[in-house]
Design a protein around this motif. Structure first.
Motif, PDB file in Angstrom:
ATOM      1  N   ASN A 123       0.813  -1.215   0.000  1.00  0.00           N
ATOM      2  CA  ASN A 123       0.000   0.000   0.000  1.00  0.00           C
ATOM      3  C   ASN A 123       0.847   1.265   0.000  1.00  0.00           C
ATOM      4  OD1 ASN A 123      -2.952  -0.339  -0.113  1.00  0.00           O
ATOM      5  ND2 ASN A 123      -2.515  -1.859   1.479  1.00  0.00           N
ATOM      6  N   TRP A 124       1.909   1.274   0.782  1.00  0.00           N
ATOM      7  CA  TRP A 124       2.797   2.448   0.787  1.00  0.00           C
ATOM      8  C   TRP A 124       3.430   2.639  -0.581  1.00  0.00           C
ATOM      9  CZ3 TRP A 124       5.129   0.994   6.197  1.00  0.00           C
ATOM     10  CH2 TRP A 124       4.351   1.592   7.200  1.00  0.00           C
ATOM     11  N   THR A 125       3.768   1.531  -1.218  1.00  0.00           N
ATOM     12  CA  THR A 125       4.360   1.610  -2.559  1.00  0.00           C
ATOM     13  C   THR A 125       3.368   2.234  -3.542  1.00  0.00           C
ATOM     14  OG1 THR A 125       5.702  -0.314  -2.082  1.00  0.00           O
ATOM     15  CG2 THR A 125       5.402   0.205  -4.396  1.00  0.00           C
ATOM     16  N   LEU A 126       2.116   1.835  -3.403  1.00  0.00           N
ATOM     17  CA  LEU A 126       1.097   2.352  -4.321  1.00  0.00           C
ATOM     18  C   LEU A 126       0.788   3.827  -4.073  1.00  0.00           C
ATOM     19  CD1 LEU A 126      -1.339  -0.697  -4.478  1.00  0.00           C
ATOM     20  CD2 LEU A 126      -0.015   0.253  -6.365  1.00  0.00           C
ATOM     21  N   ASP A 127       1.137   4.309  -2.877  1.00  0.00           N
ATOM     22  CA  ASP A 127       0.861   5.716  -2.557  1.00  0.00           C
ATOM     23  C   ASP A 127       1.547   6.686  -3.519  1.00  0.00           C
ATOM     24  OD1 ASP A 127      -0.780   5.107  -0.474  1.00  0.00           O
ATOM     25  OD2 ASP A 127       0.700   5.460   1.111  1.00  0.00           O
ATOM     26  N   MET A 134       5.086  -2.976 -11.791  1.00  0.00           N
ATOM     27  CA  MET A 134       6.047  -4.023 -12.144  1.00  0.00           C
ATOM     28  C   MET A 134       5.912  -5.060 -11.037  1.00  0.00           C
ATOM     29  SD  MET A 134       9.922  -3.064 -13.199  1.00  0.00           S
ATOM     30  CE  MET A 134       9.687  -2.459 -14.845  1.00  0.00           C
ATOM     31  N   ASP A 135       5.286  -6.190 -11.347  1.00  0.00           N
ATOM     32  CA  ASP A 135       4.879  -7.096 -10.270  1.00  0.00           C
ATOM     33  C   ASP A 135       5.560  -8.455 -10.411  1.00  0.00           C
ATOM     34  OD1 ASP A 135       3.469  -7.706  -8.007  1.00  0.00           O
ATOM     35  OD2 ASP A 135       1.493  -7.308  -8.852  1.00  0.00           O
ATOM     36  N   ASP A 136       5.598  -9.199  -9.310  1.00  0.00           N
ATOM     37  CA  ASP A 136       6.146 -10.551  -9.314  1.00  0.00           C
ATOM     38  C   ASP A 136       5.212 -11.406  -8.467  1.00  0.00           C
ATOM     39  OD1 ASP A 136       7.572 -12.913  -8.989  1.00  0.00           O
ATOM     40  OD2 ASP A 136       9.504 -11.926  -8.734  1.00  0.00           O
ATOM     41  N   GLY A 137       4.207 -11.982  -9.124  1.00  0.00           N
ATOM     42  CA  GLY A 137       3.238 -12.797  -8.397  1.00  0.00           C
ATOM     43  C   GLY A 137       1.860 -12.161  -8.337  1.00  0.00           C
ATOM     44  N   ALA A 138       1.750 -10.918  -8.810  1.00  0.00           N
ATOM     45  CA  ALA A 138       0.466 -10.203  -8.956  1.00  0.00           C
ATOM     46  C   ALA A 138      -0.198  -9.782  -7.652  1.00  0.00           C
ATOM     47  CB  ALA A 138      -0.511 -10.996  -9.835  1.00  0.00           C
ATOM     48  N   ASP A 139       0.533  -9.723  -6.555  1.00  0.00           N
ATOM     49  CA  ASP A 139      -0.066  -9.224  -5.308  1.00  0.00           C
ATOM     50  C   ASP A 139      -0.354  -7.721  -5.387  1.00  0.00           C
ATOM     51  OD1 ASP A 139      -0.276 -11.582  -3.918  1.00  0.00           O
ATOM     52  OD2 ASP A 139       1.552 -11.323  -2.736  1.00  0.00           O
ATOM     53  N   LEU A 140       0.583  -6.964  -5.947  1.00  0.00           N
ATOM     54  CA  LEU A 140       0.396  -5.517  -6.041  1.00  0.00           C
ATOM     55  C   LEU A 140      -0.770  -5.188  -6.979  1.00  0.00           C
ATOM     56  CD1 LEU A 140       2.872  -2.726  -5.948  1.00  0.00           C
ATOM     57  CD2 LEU A 140       1.725  -2.916  -8.124  1.00  0.00           C
ATOM     58  N   VAL A 141      -0.815  -5.892  -8.099  1.00  0.00           N
ATOM     59  CA  VAL A 141      -1.897  -5.661  -9.062  1.00  0.00           C
ATOM     60  C   VAL A 141      -3.247  -6.016  -8.435  1.00  0.00           C
ATOM     61  CG1 VAL A 141      -2.849  -6.470 -11.272  1.00  0.00           C
ATOM     62  CG2 VAL A 141      -0.417  -5.945 -11.082  1.00  0.00           C
ATOM     63  N   THR A 142      -3.260  -7.067  -7.629  1.00  0.00           N
ATOM     64  CA  THR A 142      -4.514  -7.470  -6.986  1.00  0.00           C
ATOM     65  C   THR A 142      -4.973  -6.417  -5.980  1.00  0.00           C
ATOM     66  OG1 THR A 142      -3.847  -9.758  -7.252  1.00  0.00           O
ATOM     67  CG2 THR A 142      -5.645  -9.358  -5.734  1.00  0.00           C
ATOM     68  N   VAL A 143      -4.049  -5.886  -5.186  1.00  0.00           N
ATOM     69  CA  VAL A 143      -4.426  -4.833  -4.230  1.00  0.00           C
ATOM     70  C   VAL A 143      -4.963  -3.628  -4.999  1.00  0.00           C
ATOM     71  CG1 VAL A 143      -3.526  -3.181  -2.538  1.00  0.00           C
ATOM     72  CG2 VAL A 143      -2.802  -5.569  -2.429  1.00  0.00           C
ATOM     73  N   LEU A 144      -4.284  -3.287  -6.082  1.00  0.00           N
ATOM     74  CA  LEU A 144      -4.699  -2.153  -6.906  1.00  0.00           C
ATOM     75  C   LEU A 144      -6.112  -2.350  -7.471  1.00  0.00           C
ATOM     76  CD1 LEU A 144      -3.524   0.462  -8.084  1.00  0.00           C
ATOM     77  CD2 LEU A 144      -2.541  -0.878  -9.913  1.00  0.00           C
ATOM     78  N   ARG A 148      -7.486  -0.416  -4.050  1.00  0.00           N
ATOM     79  CA  ARG A 148      -6.992   0.922  -4.416  1.00  0.00           C
ATOM     80  C   ARG A 148      -7.442   1.306  -5.832  1.00  0.00           C
ATOM     81  NH1 ARG A 148      -2.530   2.465  -1.142  1.00  0.00           N
ATOM     82  NH2 ARG A 148      -3.005   4.539  -1.914  1.00  0.00           N
ATOM     83  N   ARG A 149      -8.672   1.024  -6.151  1.00  0.00           N
ATOM     84  CA  ARG A 149      -9.151   1.225  -7.525  1.00  0.00           C
ATOM     85  C   ARG A 149      -9.084   2.682  -7.983  1.00  0.00           C
ATOM     86  NH1 ARG A 149     -11.478  -3.003 -10.028  1.00  0.00           N
ATOM     87  NH2 ARG A 149     -12.580  -1.648 -11.484  1.00  0.00           N
ATOM     88  N   ASN A 150      -9.089   3.592  -7.007  1.00  0.00           N
ATOM     89  CA  ASN A 150      -9.014   5.013  -7.365  1.00  0.00           C
ATOM     90  C   ASN A 150      -7.702   5.360  -8.079  1.00  0.00           C
ATOM     91  OD1 ASN A 150      -7.790   4.391  -4.855  1.00  0.00           O
ATOM     92  ND2 ASN A 150      -7.506   6.576  -4.488  1.00  0.00           N
ATOM     93  N   LEU A 151      -6.718   4.480  -7.970  1.00  0.00           N
ATOM     94  CA  LEU A 151      -5.417   4.751  -8.607  1.00  0.00           C
ATOM     95  C   LEU A 151      -5.355   4.235 -10.049  1.00  0.00           C
ATOM     96  CD1 LEU A 151      -3.028   3.765  -5.658  1.00  0.00           C
ATOM     97  CD2 LEU A 151      -3.722   6.071  -6.349  1.00  0.00           C
ATOM     98  N   LEU A 152      -6.366   3.473 -10.445  1.00  0.00           N
ATOM     99  CA  LEU A 152      -6.306   2.816 -11.760  1.00  0.00           C
ATOM    100  C   LEU A 152      -6.217   3.809 -12.924  1.00  0.00           C
ATOM    101  CD1 LEU A 152      -8.841  -0.106 -11.182  1.00  0.00           C
ATOM    102  CD2 LEU A 152      -6.443  -0.367 -11.843  1.00  0.00           C
ATOM    103  N   GLY A 158       1.497  -2.429 -17.198  1.00  0.00           N
ATOM    104  CA  GLY A 158       2.317  -3.084 -16.186  1.00  0.00           C
ATOM    105  C   GLY A 158       3.116  -4.233 -16.771  1.00  0.00           C
ATOM    106  N   THR A 159       3.987  -4.788 -15.935  1.00  0.00           N
ATOM    107  CA  THR A 159       4.727  -5.986 -16.332  1.00  0.00           C
ATOM    108  C   THR A 159       4.605  -7.019 -15.214  1.00  0.00           C
ATOM    109  OG1 THR A 159       6.781  -5.256 -15.294  1.00  0.00           O
ATOM    110  CG2 THR A 159       6.467  -4.638 -17.596  1.00  0.00           C
ATOM    111  N   GLU A 160       4.739  -8.297 -15.572  1.00  0.00           N
ATOM    112  CA  GLU A 160       4.650  -9.358 -14.566  1.00  0.00           C
ATOM    113  C   GLU A 160       5.821 -10.309 -14.759  1.00  0.00           C
ATOM    114  OE1 GLU A 160       2.969 -10.396 -11.687  1.00  0.00           O
ATOM    115  OE2 GLU A 160       4.390 -12.040 -11.895  1.00  0.00           O
ATOM    116  N   GLU A 161       6.482 -10.624 -13.663  1.00  0.00           N
ATOM    117  CA  GLU A 161       7.748 -11.360 -13.698  1.00  0.00           C
ATOM    118  C   GLU A 161       7.605 -12.885 -13.719  1.00  0.00           C
ATOM    119  OE1 GLU A 161      10.903 -10.408 -13.852  1.00  0.00           O
ATOM    120  OE2 GLU A 161      12.024 -12.061 -12.978  1.00  0.00           O
ATOM    121  N   THR A 162       6.584 -13.437 -13.019  1.00  0.00           N
ATOM    122  CA  THR A 162       6.632 -14.889 -12.815  1.00  0.00           C
ATOM    123  C   THR A 162       5.393 -15.650 -13.284  1.00  0.00           C
ATOM    124  OG1 THR A 162       7.382 -16.581 -11.238  1.00  0.00           O
ATOM    125  CG2 THR A 162       5.714 -15.055 -10.442  1.00  0.00           C
ATOM    126  N   THR A 163       5.574 -16.976 -13.417  1.00  0.00           N
ATOM    127  CA  THR A 163       4.522 -17.874 -13.907  1.00  0.00           C
ATOM    128  C   THR A 163       3.224 -17.714 -13.119  1.00  0.00           C
ATOM    129  OG1 THR A 163       6.344 -19.431 -14.249  1.00  0.00           O
ATOM    130  CG2 THR A 163       4.127 -20.288 -14.550  1.00  0.00           C
TER     131      THR A 163
END
Ligand code: NAI
Length: 428
Positions: A123-127, A134-144, A148-152, A158-163
């Motif tokens: 959340n602090w990162t998204l602030d 730039m995500d690895d596992g999609a946790d940040l994208v999921t929170v967004l 945190r939809r107001n930030l969309l 975006g980019t995603e690093e892992t399977t």
């Protein structure tokens, strides 16, 4: 002087373990950087062309010395960066400190945080109100996309690093929930052929050995999942003299494992003979109660897939009479007359107990990240709310640069060969 109280609009500048670790981290970042020649070329180019000028990047990646080099490249390209960890146990605290102190990057990552703080860091990162994720596992994208939809509106892509992240994002796309285009960096050949296979293969063994120092030679080593990571892991375990057993659900992969020379069986059969188990499936509860029950006394269980859900540790805890930490990253669960050892709480063993992938492979993965970010800035408007592969031209260029850096020559097609390959007239 007391700590400043943050107002609602103020962004927390960073959250790392100890800024005094920064010098150690700096040296470690330089060591990795020396082994990332492709990234160095991109950095020089970015310094000149500034393709990310004015772009805010929110990155959720394993905070390692290799990632630090990627952050420096993005910064050289003109980006403003906030970074958090993509796993509670994967942060190198000295690297996090150095990024804050020497590179002016907002890092929110501390090794060993609980789940609440982990999400607080996201959340602090998204602030920073990012334009690129730039995500690895999609946790940040999921929170967004949930909290945190107001930030969309600010986001171009975006980019995603892992399977595992790519699987989650494709599922969002299918449900029409994905709100912006994402480049699946994992799907670049210069990523998964090398990072997942050779990187995970070597570093997973490194993690197991650092945590346990057991002898692999002669041991039954069970690899659960024979995908890119599993293939590399089986190859390396076998190279150290282990008797490798593969467990798969996909008939093609299982057949490949048989012909690669491994014993293939179902999880129950493997549970009975295995001495070391490693899951790399990206799936949930692949080793569960029924399997723990069948294991031999002293079995060692680890996971190198993205999330610790691959092991049903809740059931293991419930069925155990006793549990205790026997050494760092090794926990003993006792039930009946048996002991089972779980490494690093089932979290990615290569990052928790070792240092993650070697810089030489991350060089290519992160070259894909940087060039994909550049691509997004120029092409995002034409992209739909979908998951895209890295453009093939980028993939090939990275392979070419890597070969150059290794001083490996490439054969060239002659005009006759070019003609031959493009025509159907000529037979034998
Ligand atoms: P992959 O898709 O190539 O391979 C996964 C394999 O697991 C597939 O062959 C699938 O059929 C098999 N599988 C699924 N469920 C199974 C089950 N219940 N039992 C046995 N096999 C099963 O994926 P890849 O690239 O090998 O990645 C695997 C995991 O590792 C993912 O979570 C990925 O995000 C993670 N990963 C971890 C890294 C690390 O640093 N530790 C690096 C790269 C990826």
């Amino acid at each position: 002087m007391g700590m400043a109280v943050m107002s609602k609009t103020e962004v927390k500048p960073y959250d790392v373990k100890d800024l005094n670790l920064a010098q150690e981290g700096k040296l470690r970042i330089e060591w990795a950087g020396d082994q990332m020649p492709v990234l160095a070329i991109i950095k020089n180019e970015f310094l000149k062309t500034k393709p990310l000028k004015g772009i805010k990047v929110a990155a959720c990646l394993h905070v390692t010395s290799e990632t630090a080099n990627l952050m420096r490249v993005l910064k050289a390209g003109g980006a403003q960066i906030s970074l958090c960890a993509s796993n509670p146990l994967s942060t190198q605290d000295d690297v996090a400190a150095s990024l804050v102190k020497h590179d002016g990057i907002s890092v929110y990552a501390i090794k060993g945080v609980d789940s609440k703080r982990y999400y607080q860091h996201i959340n602090w990162t998204l602030d920073c109100e990012p334009n690129i994720t730039m995500d690895d596992g999609a946790d940040l994208v999921t929170v967004l996309h949930t909290k945190r939809r107001n930030l969309l509106d600010n986001i171009i892509g975006g980019t995603e690093e892992t399977t595992t992240g790519v699987i989650r994002l494709k599922s969002m796309e299918k449900d029409k929930k994905l709100m912006y285009p994402i480049i699946a960096v994992n799907n670049a050949k210069t990523k998964h052929f090398f990072d997942n296979r050779y990187g995970t293969g070597q570093s997973t063994i490194d993690g197991i050995l650092r945590a346990t120092n057991v002898l692999l030679a002669g041991k039954y080593f069970v690899v659960v999942g024979y995908g890119w990571c599993g293939r590399g892991l089986a190859m390396r375990a076998s190279g150290m003299g282990a008797k490798v057993v593969v467990v798969e659900i996909d008939p093609l992969k299982a057949l490949e494992a048989v012909m690669d020379g491994y014993e293939v069986m179902d999880m129950k059969a493997a549970a009975k003979i295995g001495e070391i188990f490693v899951t790399v499936t990206g799936n949930i509860s692949v080793i569960r109660k029924e399997h723990f029950n069948l294991m031999k006394d002293g079995a060692i269980v680890a996971n190198s897939g993205h999330f610790n859900v691959e092991l049903d540790l809740e059931s293991l805890a419930k069925m155990s009479d006793k549990r205790r930490k026997v050494k760092e990253f090794v926990e003993e669960f006792s039930f009946g007359d048996k002991r089972v050892y779980v490494l690093a709480e089932g979290r990615l063993i290569n990052l928790a107990a070792a240092e993650g992938h070697p810089a030489q492979v991350m060089d290519m993965s992160f070259a894909n990240q940087s060039l994909s970010a550049e691509f997004l800035v120029s092409a995002a408007k034409e992209l739909e709310k979908k998951v895209y592969d890295v453009p093939e031209a980028i993939d090939k260029e990275i392979a070419r640069l890597k070969l150059n850096s290794m001083d490996v020559g490439l054969e060239k097609l002659t005009p006759e060969q070019k003609k031959y390959l493009a025509s159907w007239h000529m037979g034998t």
